[in-house]
Design a protein around this motif. Sequence first.
Motif, PDB file in Angstrom:
ATOM      1  N   UNK A 108       0.810  -1.219   0.000  1.00  0.00           N
ATOM      2  CA  UNK A 108       0.000   0.000   0.000  1.00  0.00           C
ATOM      3  C   UNK A 108       0.849   1.278   0.000  1.00  0.00           C
ATOM      4  N   UNK A 109       2.097   1.175  -0.361  1.00  0.00           N
ATOM      5  CA  UNK A 109       2.982   2.338  -0.313  1.00  0.00           C
ATOM      6  C   UNK A 109       3.042   3.115  -1.623  1.00  0.00           C
ATOM      7  N   UNK A 110       2.689   2.463  -2.726  1.00  0.00           N
ATOM      8  CA  UNK A 110       2.821   3.092  -4.034  1.00  0.00           C
ATOM      9  C   UNK A 110       1.582   2.824  -4.876  1.00  0.00           C
ATOM     10  N   UNK A 111       1.141   3.843  -5.582  1.00  0.00           N
ATOM     11  CA  UNK A 111      -0.008   3.688  -6.472  1.00  0.00           C
ATOM     12  C   UNK A 111       0.430   3.095  -7.804  1.00  0.00           C
ATOM     13  N   UNK A 112      -0.358   2.167  -8.320  1.00  0.00           N
ATOM     14  CA  UNK A 112      -0.137   1.580  -9.645  1.00  0.00           C
ATOM     15  C   UNK A 112      -1.465   1.554 -10.383  1.00  0.00           C
ATOM     16  N   UNK A 113      -1.411   1.680 -11.704  1.00  0.00           N
ATOM     17  CA  UNK A 113      -2.642   1.563 -12.490  1.00  0.00           C
ATOM     18  C   UNK A 113      -2.472   0.521 -13.582  1.00  0.00           C
ATOM     19  N   UNK A 114      -3.618   0.103 -14.132  1.00  0.00           N
ATOM     20  CA  UNK A 114      -3.636  -0.848 -15.227  1.00  0.00           C
ATOM     21  C   UNK A 114      -4.494  -0.303 -16.356  1.00  0.00           C
ATOM     22  N   UNK A 115      -4.281  -0.782 -17.567  1.00  0.00           N
ATOM     23  CA  UNK A 115      -5.116  -0.415 -18.705  1.00  0.00           C
ATOM     24  C   UNK A 115      -6.541  -0.910 -18.490  1.00  0.00           C
ATOM     25  N   UNK A 116      -7.504  -0.163 -19.022  1.00  0.00           N
ATOM     26  CA  UNK A 116      -8.903  -0.575 -18.900  1.00  0.00           C
ATOM     27  C   UNK A 116      -9.119  -1.953 -19.515  1.00  0.00           C
ATOM     28  N   UNK A 117      -8.374  -2.287 -20.551  1.00  0.00           N
ATOM     29  CA  UNK A 117      -8.555  -3.608 -21.151  1.00  0.00           C
ATOM     30  C   UNK A 117      -8.047  -4.720 -20.237  1.00  0.00           C
ATOM     31  N   UNK A 118      -7.071  -4.412 -19.387  1.00  0.00           N
ATOM     32  CA  UNK A 118      -6.669  -5.388 -18.371  1.00  0.00           C
ATOM     33  C   UNK A 118      -7.751  -5.527 -17.309  1.00  0.00           C
ATOM     34  N   UNK A 158      -5.763   6.888  -2.206  1.00  0.00           N
ATOM     35  CA  UNK A 158      -4.888   6.066  -1.355  1.00  0.00           C
ATOM     36  C   UNK A 158      -4.988   6.510   0.106  1.00  0.00           C
ATOM     37  N   UNK A 159      -5.083   7.824   0.324  1.00  0.00           N
ATOM     38  CA  UNK A 159      -5.233   8.327   1.696  1.00  0.00           C
ATOM     39  C   UNK A 159      -6.546   7.854   2.301  1.00  0.00           C
ATOM     40  N   UNK A 160      -7.616   7.895   1.507  1.00  0.00           N
ATOM     41  CA  UNK A 160      -8.917   7.441   2.003  1.00  0.00           C
ATOM     42  C   UNK A 160      -8.872   5.976   2.385  1.00  0.00           C
ATOM     43  N   UNK A 167     -13.527   2.321   3.558  1.00  0.00           N
ATOM     44  CA  UNK A 167     -12.849   2.443   2.257  1.00  0.00           C
ATOM     45  C   UNK A 167     -11.891   1.272   2.046  1.00  0.00           C
ATOM     46  N   UNK A 168     -11.254   0.843   3.123  1.00  0.00           N
ATOM     47  CA  UNK A 168     -10.330  -0.292   3.025  1.00  0.00           C
ATOM     48  C   UNK A 168     -11.094  -1.568   2.687  1.00  0.00           C
ATOM     49  N   UNK A 169     -12.284  -1.719   3.238  1.00  0.00           N
ATOM     50  CA  UNK A 169     -13.105  -2.883   2.891  1.00  0.00           C
ATOM     51  C   UNK A 169     -13.435  -2.866   1.402  1.00  0.00           C
ATOM     52  N   UNK A 170     -13.804  -1.694   0.877  1.00  0.00           N
ATOM     53  CA  UNK A 170     -14.096  -1.569  -0.557  1.00  0.00           C
ATOM     54  C   UNK A 170     -12.856  -1.886  -1.385  1.00  0.00           C
ATOM     55  N   UNK A 183     -18.742   8.176   7.614  1.00  0.00           N
ATOM     56  CA  UNK A 183     -17.616   8.344   8.521  1.00  0.00           C
ATOM     57  C   UNK A 183     -17.206   9.807   8.559  1.00  0.00           C
ATOM     58  N   UNK A 184     -16.378  10.162   9.532  1.00  0.00           N
ATOM     59  CA  UNK A 184     -15.913  11.551   9.664  1.00  0.00           C
ATOM     60  C   UNK A 184     -14.684  11.814   8.799  1.00  0.00           C
ATOM     61  N   UNK A 185     -14.209  10.800   8.096  1.00  0.00           N
ATOM     62  CA  UNK A 185     -12.972  10.943   7.331  1.00  0.00           C
ATOM     63  C   UNK A 185     -13.217  10.872   5.826  1.00  0.00           C
ATOM     64  N   UNK A 186     -14.386  11.313   5.388  1.00  0.00           N
ATOM     65  CA  UNK A 186     -14.673  11.244   3.958  1.00  0.00           C
ATOM     66  C   UNK A 186     -13.732  12.148   3.164  1.00  0.00           C
ATOM     67  N   UNK A 187     -13.187  11.603   2.096  1.00  0.00           N
ATOM     68  CA  UNK A 187     -12.303  12.348   1.201  1.00  0.00           C
ATOM     69  C   UNK A 187     -12.858  12.215  -0.207  1.00  0.00           C
TER      70      UNK A 187
END
Length: 373
Positions: A108-118, A158-160, A167-170, A183-187
């Motif tokens: 959970x330290x770095x954001x990564x993305x994938x192509x929509x086709x993936x 990522x902060x959320x 959010x972690x459950x989602x 929740x009180x921490x909505x972002x």
Amino acid sequence: MNLITLFRKSYVNYRGWSTPKKIVVIESDDWGSIRIPNTETYQALVKKGIPVDKNRYTKFDGLETPDDLAVLFEVLSSHKDANQNPATITVNSLPANPDFDKIRAGAMNTYHYESVFDSYQKHSSKEAMIGLWKQGIEENIFYPQFHGREHLHPARWMKAVMTCEKEKICFDHDAIPGIDLGTSKRINYLAAFDYYNEAEKLSIETDLMDGLQLFETVFGFQSKSFIASQSIRGNHINAILANNGVKYHQNAQQLLPYLEDVKHGIVNKYWGFKDEFGLLYWRRNVTFEPSKNQNLDWVDLCMAEINNAFTFGKPAVINSHRLNYIGHLSKKNQSDSIKALDALLKAIVKKWPNVEFMNSQQLGEYMSNTSNE
């Protein structure tokens, strides 16, 4: 259409560029975004107390499937304009989603993305979706344009996830609800082009350039038009858009980023306005959102708004989000919306036999090549 709505629509339509042609454009946002990817995820989140059943976007909106596109294509191709061109939807698309597996692998330290086709490969069928996108583009019934790299602000999301248990459950279910979880921490992380500080502003510029290049890689051509997620954007991105092939802003109603206006103040530009970079603007002036209230007569409402647009010599640019056409989360929502769309297109062709269906790129090209008539 009540008097207040009539006044607002008339105000939007009376200023700026005009044409005697009867042009209809449908602009539909959010395609490609994961949101709630499938029924299993939706049901699992409801069981865990996540209120995805209380918001129409999380209740109805999810990653599109081959079945969703096939149903929509059938309706669009069955209605022809004065030039025998089929009805078309401009699908404002996100060519990437978070790569949940890589993010987990990185603790959970770095954001990564994938192509929509993936993303399609994981949730339905990559090959089928590639074929359908190709068909939609070739037949000009389903034409992609750029809505952002992802429908989220990666750092905020990522902060959320790291600070909110729900959010972690989602996240653990590969879902992006983007709603108030009580929740009180909505972002608010769905506004990809909003920024609270200069560092976020700079990261937006980097992600935008990357996203425009990824869009071209995924779909095979540059996007000529653009609309920001949640319509929030700063003017700093206009030079980047223009330098990467974009010529048109679909929505001349701009919500300012938090750093420029904490209340997201609105800036309205008129039809045909051009900024210093040559970007051309128009307005969405018709609303077709059956999922918002299935008890409304959306055909009657839209026909009145289209008539108002034509009265002032403006194209009818219909705002209609993806969630209306997604069926794997709610067959009834999709069926009701598709029936309404079919009835609307039939009514348009009957009332205005000289109507012309265009996608957003075609509208921009026509406006650019046509003097104020």
